[in-house]
Scaffold this motif. Structure first.
Motif, PDB file in Angstrom:
ATOM      1  N   ARG A 166       0.825  -1.222   0.000  1.00 41.07           N
ATOM      2  CA  ARG A 166       0.000   0.000   0.000  1.00 41.07           C
ATOM      3  C   ARG A 166       0.851   1.261   0.000  1.00 41.07           C
ATOM      4  NH1 ARG A 166      -3.182  -1.361   5.237  1.00 41.07           N
ATOM      5  NH2 ARG A 166      -2.968  -3.340   4.143  1.00 41.07           N
ATOM      6  N   GLN A 170      -0.222   4.103  -6.367  1.00 38.82           N
ATOM      7  CA  GLN A 170      -0.964   3.423  -7.438  1.00 38.82           C
ATOM      8  C   GLN A 170      -0.793   4.206  -8.733  1.00 38.82           C
ATOM      9  OE1 GLN A 170      -3.086   0.721  -7.283  1.00 38.82           O
ATOM     10  NE2 GLN A 170      -3.573   0.433  -5.121  1.00 38.82           N
ATOM     11  N   GLY A 171      -1.019   3.545  -9.828  1.00 38.61           N
ATOM     12  CA  GLY A 171      -1.102   4.248 -11.110  1.00 38.61           C
ATOM     13  C   GLY A 171       0.228   4.511 -11.777  1.00 38.61           C
ATOM     14  N   ARG A 198      -0.143  -4.506 -10.620  1.00 39.93           N
ATOM     15  CA  ARG A 198       0.638  -3.285 -10.836  1.00 39.93           C
ATOM     16  C   ARG A 198       1.454  -3.409 -12.117  1.00 39.93           C
ATOM     17  NH1 ARG A 198       1.145  -0.059  -6.517  1.00 39.93           N
ATOM     18  NH2 ARG A 198      -0.182  -0.654  -4.770  1.00 39.93           N
TER      19      ARG A 198
END
Lengths: 230, 230
Positions: A166, A170-171, A198
DNA sequence: AGGCTTGTCAAGAGAACTCTTGAATAGGAG
DNA sequence: CTCCTATTCAAGAGTTCTCTTGACAAGCCT
């Protein structure tokens, strides 16, 4: 004019370093020390040998002038003696890779199949970094990250990748790197991340190659400070 | 993930080349082969060892992928397997010199005192060559000259320097070179020429370093032609 | 001081290396 | 084919390397 005995002695001395490198265990030690200094205990654990044996190998390297050692309290830290040693180790690997079909088989046996693995070169990473939106992950043990890493890289040791997922934004595209082409930490990290959906890629080689290429590096504030050498 | 046994095997293979280099006799062979290919007989004479022993050392190098061999009639010629090997040999010398407590003494014992010797670097020689009026002398054995030399150099093997003095143009600055920094041919040639009242200087290193620097080289028409490698 | 941790030293068994010697092989010459 | 040359092969003695085991040393901590 120099006689043969003196010539023999000269070449025998020139070759001391090669003798020191001419052993699989010691080569592994050099490979690890290429990441930064380590204590005998850590090194023994890395190469799966007894302390006594590891110590003896290290002293052989010390006598050959390949490593340097310093005492800090009850521990003794070893490190590579000079950049010339790093160059020697790299030249040795390149010479070995240039020949010997057997080597390819052994690499495959150890690293397994990398066909499924997304991989980029140093130059490609530099390009990506300039364009932004890349997260670089250093998946080596914490101590090696602290001794030096790619600027801006996050330290997420291989064993923590799963539990610290975490923390990784992200992205963004993720690039993981470790010790070098024969190191499997980044391979496994990329596989784990990919399984989690991912976009992950490994750097073809590792930190020592980055440093050897003269690219900028960064050290942690908490790095163990070595006193200046005599 | 790769296990320790496979890792050990991989490093053991990587290190084969270092083991092959880790012997004074074999290092001398590499040093000589750096000048060009030679037969077993010639090599045995150079290192003052028996044919059988020399042959065995050569086969060790062959198995390690460091040299290449080809048969021509009743002779077998050995040569370095690739430029990677030359780089490895140079890296080894540089690493040895970087530390060198004892090494310096051994060099002095073998080469003697060079304080009286005029010496120039490769860059200085290039400058002189551009300005003209320099005679470059290759004082290595004829075979090595034929396998490759500095463009425009005259071949005057060390043993002939005295008798062939008249062939060397008067008035010009003379620069002699040989196999490398540990080779004494050029030293002796310069001393001989200086004693005869000539202006003589030795090139600091030798032909392999010239070639490694990517500078142009020239081959004799009479060079033994090696067939293309498989 | 005494105990604990981290490393080194010392001795020894088994393997690998190095050189010698004498025999075997491959190609060329007569 | 036989002889000759250049090279390799095979076996063996002496040396060096590698790993194990158990003892020793140096610096911390209480």
């Amino acid at each position: 004019m120099g006689n043969q005995q003196e010539k023999d002695a000269l070449f025998e001395a020139l070759v001391e370093a090669a003798k020191a490198l001419g052993n699989g265990r010691r080569a592994q030690l050099i490979d690890i020390l290429g990441q930064g200094e380590r204590s005998v205990e850590e090194l023994a654990a890395e190469i799966h040998q007894s302390m006594a044996n590891t110590s003896q190998h290290l002293q052989r390297l010390l006598r050959a002038g390949i490593v340097y050692s310093r005492r800090s309290g009850t521990r003794i830290y070893y490190s590579l003696a000079s950049p010339a040693v790093e160059r020697l180790w790299r030249a040795l690997r390149e010479a070995a890779e240039a020949h010997s079909g057997e080597l390819g088989d052994l690499v495959r046996a150890y690293v397994g199949n990398r066909a499924d693995l997304s991989m980029i070169t140093r130059d490609e990473l530099l390009l990506w970094l300039r364009q932004g939106d890349v997260v670089v992950l250093d998946v080596r043990p914490q101590a090696e990250y602290e001794a030096g890493h790619i600027p801006g890289a996050l330290s997420v040791p291989f064993s923590d990748v799963k539990s610290r997922l975490r923390e990784v934004p992200q992205g963004s595209e993720i690039v993981a790197y470790c010790r070098g082409p024969y190191c499997l930490y980044a391979d496994e990290a990329v596989r784990l991340l990919t399984d989690e959906g991912r976009l992950a890629t490994r750097l073809e080689d590792g930190f020592p190659e980055w440093k050897a290429a003269g690219l900028p590096i960064e050290q942690s504030a908490t790095v163990r400070n070595a006193p200046p050498r005599p």
